[in-house]
Structures are given as structure tokens and as C-alpha cells.
Design a protein around this motif. Structure first.
Motif, PDB file in Angstrom:
ATOM      1  N   ASN A 115      -4.594  -3.534  -5.288  1.00  0.00           N
ATOM      2  CA  ASN A 115      -3.391  -3.635  -6.125  1.00  0.00           C
ATOM      3  C   ASN A 115      -3.315  -5.029  -6.729  1.00  0.00           C
ATOM      4  N   PRO A 120       2.173   5.926  -1.097  1.00  0.00           N
ATOM      5  CA  PRO A 120       2.086   7.355  -1.443  1.00  0.00           C
ATOM      6  C   PRO A 120       1.604   8.241  -0.305  1.00  0.00           C
ATOM      7  N   GLU A 158       6.978  -3.407   3.048  1.00  0.00           N
ATOM      8  CA  GLU A 158       7.605  -3.154   1.743  1.00  0.00           C
ATOM      9  C   GLU A 158       9.122  -3.055   1.834  1.00  0.00           C
ATOM     10  N   ASP A 207       6.505   5.452  -4.267  1.00  0.00           N
ATOM     11  CA  ASP A 207       5.357   6.182  -4.806  1.00  0.00           C
ATOM     12  C   ASP A 207       4.208   5.254  -5.158  1.00  0.00           C
ATOM     13  N   ALA A 208       4.532   4.059  -5.644  1.00  0.00           N
ATOM     14  CA  ALA A 208       3.487   3.124  -6.044  1.00  0.00           C
ATOM     15  C   ALA A 208       2.806   2.467  -4.859  1.00  0.00           C
ATOM     16  N   LYS A 209       3.578   2.133  -3.816  1.00  0.00           N
ATOM     17  CA  LYS A 209       3.035   1.336  -2.717  1.00  0.00           C
ATOM     18  C   LYS A 209       2.727   2.136  -1.455  1.00  0.00           C
ATOM     19  N   ALA A 211      -2.742   0.215  -2.304  1.00  0.00           N
ATOM     20  CA  ALA A 211      -1.660   1.139  -1.929  1.00  0.00           C
ATOM     21  C   ALA A 211      -1.582   1.209  -0.406  1.00  0.00           C
ATOM     22  N   ASP A 212      -1.568   2.419   0.169  1.00  0.00           N
ATOM     23  CA  ASP A 212      -1.662   2.549   1.624  1.00  0.00           C
ATOM     24  C   ASP A 212      -2.938   3.295   1.990  1.00  0.00           C
ATOM     25  N   ARG A 213      -4.009   2.973   1.238  1.00  0.00           N
ATOM     26  CA  ARG A 213      -5.318   3.603   1.453  1.00  0.00           C
ATOM     27  C   ARG A 213      -6.409   2.529   1.566  1.00  0.00           C
TER      28      ARG A 213
END
Length: 608
Positions: free
Chosen positions: A104, A335, A268, A331-333, A135-137
Motif C-alpha cells: 500500500n 478487506p 487501523e 474495505d480499503a485496509k 491491505a490485510d494480505r
């Protein structure tokens, strides 16, 4: 039996294994052996990020990162290793960026960074943005990126091969090898799932990168495959396991399931609340609240539940509240983790808090190594040609409690170091002669289990193991609970001698391999429980309610657990507090200790 010859053999194709492969394969002939297809490795489940003091978002430096790591590990961290990791973190992140990892970005185009538990500015002044993320991946992205690079560089993979023995030229398990005597690795023995054939890999250097052992617990974030294989193989060969009593319980597993919701949710802005809606972490860690280190948050959550402030019909969990965040921000950070809540619990995170409870997550202990990844067989002597990196290893950069996002950093920094060291060693070292009939032990064990008639079912023993570990060796521990766990483990060990499988075939026999993995799980659980019984203090992830304080005078040392024959006269040095032997049916577990490396930061009370 087939025999292969490589300069370097890497066991495991997660982040640490593939990072080591990238370093080694450009220098010497390298093979990677993995029981899973590489992109199925558990690194792909890591969500939150990889920390480095880039200072892209706010002021930061590697010394603050080092201090946070040492303090977060409750001062059992080897500080030379923490300094290496924090210093090399920046290049580790930039290496991945150059390989193509899609981090990101900030509006200015720099790698974005988020807050994570225990990471602070100016030695605890406030939480700092240090975690680089996709993100969270993040783990998934790291795994895919490293695999693409391995394919690009023609790394040789042996997929769905199970390494079941480690070959060394001395019988360390017998305990009759003198200190300072040279011990060399000669290779590994593996079972090919597709054919049932045994393969012997002769190697000048072997790197273990086999991951953790979370399946000793019932409620865990770990995949079914995380059965402690590498740790158990080393242990059976007489190599000690270090600090196994320290197991991390991640605070935010989905209640009742253990599936992980990343700490990124709190980074977050997510808030933990009890049944009364109270933000209870303000009472336990008033400075950084929900972003305290994981051991503190997990104990605080468990304490809320047992004091009657838990949520739900049975008051057995707390709530992770994201409802004050904008849906677009979620949704952005975040998902993936919000989708987990919808899929597995039927919860809508936009409007409802998510039920969470601690889940077994990470082994701080493992195979002892130095900062070059060389495996130690006692406090000072290395096994020539044997290396380890990642969760299977204990360079003791995490001490008694790992900070979030230090794991993805660990695998990249020390995976790279182990691969580089293994290649440098293999470039000049000769092959060590293989023992006569190197596969005999593995073949005998497999055939005994495969051909046995009616006996104990693997699933029954595994369930009993996981239930006693959940009940008796989890977030809170006592002499009574751990004694019960040990008695249960001794009973299960006897039952395991009669384990049988329904599938008698020789190809794709996962039933047979689960029986072998169950043996590994029992080995690891024994070291966890015996170490926890002996450590009569509370430190990091190990909390003894009967000894609630840290005791630096007696226990400011690493635990070393050795497996020895009953007849062995060898007794690794255990000064006072670590002078303990536990007898099982046909072997004994002997505890020793190893000093903690302290460079700049003297132990002090741990407050947040």
C-alpha cells in the motif's frame, strides 16, 4: 529408494525457505523440499504487515525498533539478534518492493505504514507507524512474490515430499558427543506422497524452514499442516529445543473458531470492548491501550471473560468494534478479515462488533541458532552444515513474546542470512558420507503404522492432545493444570504406540502421514509442558498464576530441552532452576539452559 545430491537442501517452502532458496540457488546447486505446494505454505495466512523503521509516515529509527522488540519479548530476547533484525529490516522491505511486492502507498507514493501492538516512538512515548503492508494480505503477497522469484531463478522444488529424518554423522541423541567435537550434517530422508517412495537427499548443507506447531492446540490460527515437523526431527536427533514453553496466543481469533482477525484491525482504529461496551484495555495498558503487546492483550481479554464481563449468551468472548470506522476505510485496509467475519460468523463489521477470543498462534521457541542461522547443539557448538530460519528456529529475536509484524520480518532477514550462510559453507565443504541404510528408520516406522491391525485412531489421540493443551497450557497456567497436561501427554504417548490407519495403500496416503505428524505433535507438546512446569515465573506469553511475577534472578536464561535415552548418563548443564529431568516410557527429557545475550538494554519492569 532414490538418492539425490545437492549442495544445499532447504526443507520448507514458506517465506523463510524461499528467501533462503533465493540466496543459495544463485551460488550453489539448491533443492527445496516441501510437503505442500509452495504457495499453500502458511506464510500466506499472515495478514497485518512487515515492520521496518522506514520513517515513511512519521519519525522512527531502527534503535527504537530494537528496544521495542527487546521490551516486547520481556527481556528474554538475544539483543544482538534484535539489533541485526531491526537494522536489516529496511533493506528487507526494499528488497521485496524491488521484486514487485504491491505494498500500500501513501498519497506521495511511498510505502504506507500502520500502527501495530508494542511498536512505539522514542522508547514508549506513543504508538508508531512501522508496519509496511499490502491491505490485510501481506503474507500472501510475500509468498507469491518470493515464489515468482524462485521460478524466475530456476530453483528446484520437490513438492509434496515429507522430510521424515535428519542425517548427521554422530548420534547426538545418545548424549555421548563431547563438547567441542565436530558434528556434521549429511542430508535428509523424505517420503514422496504421490508414489510412497523413499528419497534420500545427500547435502553439504541443510536449512530447516518448516514453520510452527500450532496444532498442538485445538483453538488455533494455524493450518492443519503446522505439526512441528522440523522441530521434532531435530529433537529426536538429540538437538535441543529452546524456550518451547513460550507460545503466543493472538488476541483476536474469531470466537469459537480461532480463525485469525489481524492486529491490523486495531492498528487501523479497532477497539476491544467487553459486554458493557467498555474499552477495557485502558485499564490494563493506559498508554497504548488496544495496541499493547499480544500477551498483555490476550491475558486482559481472558481476564475480562473469567471475571464475568464477557459478551454473548455464554459470556465467553469480547468484542472487536470497527463500527466507528468508515466502510470505505474498512474495505480499503481490511478487506479479507471483515469478509471472514461475514463468512464464518454471519456478522456485518460495518454495523456490528465482531466476537473474538485468544487463539494459539506462534511458537517463540524452536531449534536454537546463532545470527547466521547455524544450528546450535548446546550453548556454543554448532552442527556443521545445518541451518534453520523462521518459526521453526529460535535465534531468540522474539524472546518470550513476539511483537506483531516481526514474524514476516524474521523470515526475510534470517531466511536470507541462513541461505547465504548455507551456500557459503557448501561452496567449500565436502559431502559427508551417508550412513549405511539411511532410510531404514523411516521405512520401519511407516510400515509398522501402515500394516498394524485395529488400534488407536489418529483423530482420537489428536483430539485428546489438543483438548488437554487448550484446557491446561493456554493463556493462564498453574502447577496443577500443567501437571494434569503432563499426565495426559504420558497417557497419550502410550496410546500412540498402538496407533493405526485405515488407509493401507502406498500412494497418496495422507492418513499414514497424519499418524507420523501426530508423533511430532506429541514431542512438541511435551517440551512445551515440561518447560512451562519448570519455569516458575511469569514472562511474556508464559503466565503462571501461582508465580505471577517475573524472576530475573532465577530464570533470566533460555530453556534448552534435550531428548536422551533412559540409560544416558549425559545431563546437559542446568544450573539450579533448570536442573530437571522428566522420564517417559523409553526416553527422558532433560532440561538445560543457555545465557541471554544482553548488549544495550538492561532488564526493567515492563509497562505500557
Amino acid at each position: 529408494m532414490q538418492t539425490h545430491q545437492y549442495d544445499v537442501v532447504i526443507v520448507g517452502a514458506g517465506g523463510a525457505g524461499m528467501r533462503a532458496a533465493l540466496e543459495a540457488s544463485t551460488r550453489v546447486r539448491t533443492a527445496v523440499i516441501t510437503k505442500l505446494y509452495p504457495t499453500r505454505s502458511h506464510t500466506g495466512a499472515a495478514q497485518g504487515g512487515m515492520c521496518a523503521a522506514l520513517a515513511n509516515v512519521e519519525e522512527d529509527n531502527w534503535e527504537w525498533h530494537t528496544f521495542d522488540t527487546v521490551k516486547g519479548g520481556d527481556y528474554l530476547v538475544d539483543q544482538d539478534a534484535a539489533e541485526v533484525m531491526a537494522k536489516e529490516a529496511i533493506d528487507a522491505v526494499l528488497d521485496l518492493e524491488k521484486m514487485g511486492l504491491p505494498f500500500n502507498r501513501t498519497p506521495e507514493g511511498r510505502i504506507d505504514q500502520r500502527r501495530f501492538g508494542g511498536h512505539t516512538r522514542n522508547h514508549g512515548e506513543a504508538a508508531v507507524r512501522r508496519s509496511c503492508y499490502a491491505a490485510d494480505r501481506t503474507g500472501h503477497m510475500i509468498l507469491q512474490t518470493l515464489y515468482q522469484q524462485c521460478v524466475k531463478n530456476d530453483v528446484e522444488f520437490f513438492n509434496e515430499f515429507y522430510v521424515l529424518d535428519l542425517l548427521v554423522d554422530h548420534d547426538l541423541a545418545a548424549g555421548d558427543v563431547a563438547d567441542g567435537e565436530e558434528v556434521n550434517v549429511s542430508g535428509v530422508v523424505a517420503y514422496e506422497l504421490a508414489t510412497g517412495q523413499i528419497h534420500v537427499f545427500q547435502a553439504k548443507a541443510v536449512v530447516f524452514a518448516t514453520g510452527g506447531a500450532g496444532k498442538i492446540y485445538k483453538t488455533t490460527s494455524n493450518a492443519h499442516t503446522l505439526t512441528g515437523d522440523g522441530m521434532a526431527l531435530a529433537y529426536r536427533r538429540g538437538i535441543p529445543l529452546e524456550d518451547m514453553e513460550f507460545f503466543q496466543f493472538h488476541p483476536t481469533g474469531l470466537a469459537g473458531l480461532g480463525i485469525l482477525l489481524s492486529e491490523a484491525a486495531r492498528g487501523e482504529g479497532g477497539i476491544l470492548r467487553n459486554a458493557d461496551g467498555e474499552r477495557f484495555m485502558e485499564r490494563y495498558a493506559p498508554t497504548i491501550k488496544d495496541l499493547a503487546p499480544r500477551d498483555i492483550v490476550a491475558r486482559s481479554m481472558a481476564n475480562e471473560v473469567r471475571e464475568g464481563r464477557g459478551a454473548g449468551p455464554n459470556k465467553d468472548y469480547v468484542l472487536l468494534d470497527l463500527t466507528h470506522l468508515e466502510p470505505a476505510h474498512i474495505d480499503a485496509k481490511l478487506p479479507d478479515i471483515t469478509e471472514f467475519a461475514r463468512t464464518y460468523l454471519g456478522i456485518e463489521p460495518y454495523t456490528e462488533p465482531v466476537p473474538v477470543y485468544p487463539t494459539a498462534h506462534y511458537a517463540m521457541g524452536g531449534i536454537p541458532t546463532n545470527i547466521e542461522g547455524e544450528v546450535l547443539r548446546n550453548e556454543t557448538d554448532v552442527i556443521r552444515g545445518l541451518y534453520a530460519a523462521g518459526e521453526v528456529a529460535c535465534v531468540s529475536v522474539h524472546g518470550s513474546n513476539r511483537l506483531g509484524t516481526n514474524s514476516l520480518l524474521d523470515i526475510n532477514v534470517f531466511g536470507k542470512r541462513a541461505g547465504r550462510s548455507a551456500a557459503a559453507y557448501a561452496a567449500t565443504a565436502p559431502f559427508v558420507e551417508l550412513p549405511d541404510a539411511p532410510a531404514t528408520t523411516v521405512e520401519a516406522e511407516l510400515e509398522t503404522i501402515r500394516t498394524r491391525g485395529d488400534g488407536e485412531r489418529v483423530a482420537d489421540i489428536r483430539r485428546a492432545l489438543q483438548e488437554t493443551m487448550d484446557a491446561n497450557a493456554q493463556v493462564f497456567r498453574t502447577q496443577e493444570s500443567l501437571t494434569q497436561a503432563l499426565a495426559d501427554l504420558k497417557s497419550l504417548r502410550k496410546r500412540y504406540q498402538a496407533v493405526s490407519v485405515q488407509d493401507k495403500s502406498r500412494t497418496f496416503n495422507t492418513d499414514l502421514l497424519e499418524a507420523v505428524e501426530l508423533g511430532f505433535l506429541l514431542d512438541i507438546a511435551e517440551t512445551v509442558v515440561v518447560g512451562a512446569l519448570n519455569r516458575a515465573e511469569s514472562r511474556g506469553g508464559h503466565f503462571r498464576e501461582d508465580y505471577p511475577n517475573r524472576d530475573d534472578e532465577r530464570f533470566m536464561r533460555h530453556t534448552m530441552a534435550y531428548r536422551r535415552p533412559l540409560a544416558s548418563a549425559d545431563k546437559p548443564a542446568g544450573d539450579g532452576a533448570f536442573d530437571h529431568t522428566e522420564v517417559f516410557d523409553d526416553y527422558q527429557l532433560v532440561l538445560g539452559s543457555k545465557s541471554v545475550t544482553v548488549t544495550r538494554y538492561q532488564p526493567m519492569e515492563r509497562k505500557y
